[in-house]
Design an enzyme around this catalytic site. Structure first.
Site, PDB file in Angstrom:
ATOM      1  N   LYS A 203     -16.167  12.629 -26.046  1.00 40.67           N
ATOM      2  CA  LYS A 203     -16.982  13.672 -25.401  1.00 40.67           C
ATOM      3  C   LYS A 203     -16.928  14.995 -26.165  1.00 40.67           C
ATOM      4  O   LYS A 203     -16.079  15.216 -27.016  1.00 40.67           O
ATOM      5  CB  LYS A 203     -16.537  13.857 -23.947  1.00 40.67           C
ATOM      6  CG  LYS A 203     -17.051  12.711 -23.071  1.00 40.67           C
ATOM      7  CD  LYS A 203     -16.856  12.941 -21.602  1.00 40.67           C
ATOM      8  CE  LYS A 203     -17.463  11.771 -20.823  1.00 40.67           C
ATOM      9  NZ  LYS A 203     -17.156  11.819 -19.404  1.00 40.67           N
ATOM     10  N   ARG A 237     -11.548   5.341 -19.124  1.00 42.72           N
ATOM     11  CA  ARG A 237     -12.856   4.767 -19.481  1.00 42.72           C
ATOM     12  C   ARG A 237     -13.116   5.111 -20.946  1.00 42.72           C
ATOM     13  O   ARG A 237     -13.279   6.280 -21.283  1.00 42.72           O
ATOM     14  CB  ARG A 237     -13.912   5.383 -18.562  1.00 42.72           C
ATOM     15  CG  ARG A 237     -15.322   4.872 -18.769  1.00 42.72           C
ATOM     16  CD  ARG A 237     -16.285   5.586 -17.808  1.00 42.72           C
ATOM     17  NE  ARG A 237     -17.649   5.099 -17.998  1.00 42.72           N
ATOM     18  CZ  ARG A 237     -18.465   5.538 -18.939  1.00 42.72           C
ATOM     19  NH1 ARG A 237     -18.085   6.483 -19.786  1.00 42.72           N
ATOM     20  NH2 ARG A 237     -19.678   5.031 -19.051  1.00 42.72           N
TER      21      ARG A 237
HETATM   22  C1  9MG Z   1     -20.839   6.943 -16.682  1.00 43.28           C
HETATM   23  N1  9MG Z   1     -19.836   7.901 -17.101  1.00 43.28           N
HETATM   24  C2  9MG Z   1     -19.889   8.690 -18.220  1.00 43.28           C
HETATM   25  N2  9MG Z   1     -18.783   9.454 -18.276  1.00 43.28           N
HETATM   26  C3  9MG Z   1     -18.036   9.141 -17.188  1.00 43.28           C
HETATM   27  C4  9MG Z   1     -16.814   9.585 -16.683  1.00 43.28           C
HETATM   28  O1  9MG Z   1     -16.135  10.543 -17.277  1.00 43.28           O
HETATM   29  N3  9MG Z   1     -16.345   9.039 -15.558  1.00 43.28           N
HETATM   30  C5  9MG Z   1     -17.052   8.076 -14.912  1.00 43.28           C
HETATM   31  N4  9MG Z   1     -16.528   7.578 -13.765  1.00 43.28           N
HETATM   32  N5  9MG Z   1     -18.223   7.622 -15.327  1.00 43.28           N
HETATM   33  C6  9MG Z   1     -18.707   8.146 -16.450  1.00 43.28           C
END
Ligand code: 9MG
Length: 259
Positions: A203, A237
């Site tokens: 990010k 994630r």
């Molecule tokens: C779909 N998506 C993109 N970034 C995310 C994040 O930080 N958390 C979650 N739960 N979904 C995300």
């Protein structure tokens, strides 16, 4: 949690995994690399992203759910549309990951009667405009209050608390300073009593500190993931499953002393 995007405009893979076959092959690779959950998304959530019609989102997601539901790994579906939630659950999804935190009309009703896991994420604004002027008096306090309130709404609708996890939503209506403030404050959100899911992989908050473009943010992403796990995150994630799994194994060997 390994990320599988089935979108032409995904911010980090340029839509390379759009065609169902390629996305399914990518998903299987993430499982081989050690993913414990797959998060499958059919609509980009990157800043400035345009909405995708319901039928298009379903056409992207359903073939993957069908192909992967017996893969031995739980399938999380990244959607905020109640009709997609219902169709995904019907098709065999195990979890719904909602960047709107089940705020859309009908979202809570769409998931309450099922037994799937639920990720309640915080976002200020909406993807198209959320990075224009994010503002908070107390970012951790406000994010925590929103997450607690949405969890309470789900529980009032009959959802077992054990189905819920919370996510502060890094990069969703937050400046770099807000994101790092939140990362430091994760234990206060963890004190709400639900498992924490975090997404920092590749990010802008990683690029802002390292000065690196999206394709060169692996080391920074792993550092942020470990910092989050050290502060209580239960699920991370990520795009880069193999490298993150290695980092987590070493971190765990240090913590637990089981090497
Ligand atoms: C779909 N998506 C993109 N970034 C995310 C994040 O930080 N958390 C979650 N739960 N979904 C995300």
């Amino acid at each position: 949690m390994g990320i599988v995007n089935v979108t032409p405009d995904s911010f980090s893979d340029g839509g390379r995994h759009l065609a169902p076959d390629a996305a399914i092959a990518h998903a299987r690779r993430l499982i081989d690399e050690g993913a414990d959950i797959l998060d499958i998304g059919g609509e980009s959530t990157r800043p400035g992203a345009e909405p995708v019609p319901l039928e298009e989102e379903l056409a992207r997601l359903l073939p993957l759910i069908e192909a992967l539901r017996d893969s031995g790994v739980p399938l999380s579906i990244d959607t905020f549309k109640p009709a997609v939630m219902r169709a995904a659950i019907e098709a065999g999804a195990d979890m719904i990951n909602d960047i709107y935190g089940f705020r859309q009309p009908g979202a809570i009703e769409a998931v309450a009667g099922s037994d799937c896991g639920l990720c309640v994420m915080h976002m200020q604004g909406e993807p198209r405009t959320m990075q224009q002027a994010p503002a908070y008096a107390d970012v951790a306090g406000e994010v925590g209050a929103f997450l607690r309130e949405q969890a309470q709404r789900l529980e009032a609708a009959g959802v077992d608390p054990g189905r819920i996890c919370l996510d502060p939503g890094f990069g969703f209506g937050k400046t770099t300073a807000h994101n790092y403030d939140l990362l430091r404050s994760l234990p206060t959100i963890g004190a709400l009593g639900y498992p924490l899911l975090i997404g920092v992989s590749r990010k802008t908050m990683i690029g802002a500190v390292t000065g690196r473009p999206v394709g060169e943010r692996l080391a920074g992403s792993i550092a942020a993931a470990l910092a989050a796990v050290a502060r209580g995150a239960a699920i991370v994630r990520v795009h880069d499953v193999a490298a993150t799994v290695d980092a987590l194994k070493v971190w765990q060997a240090v913590q637990v002393g089981d090497a």
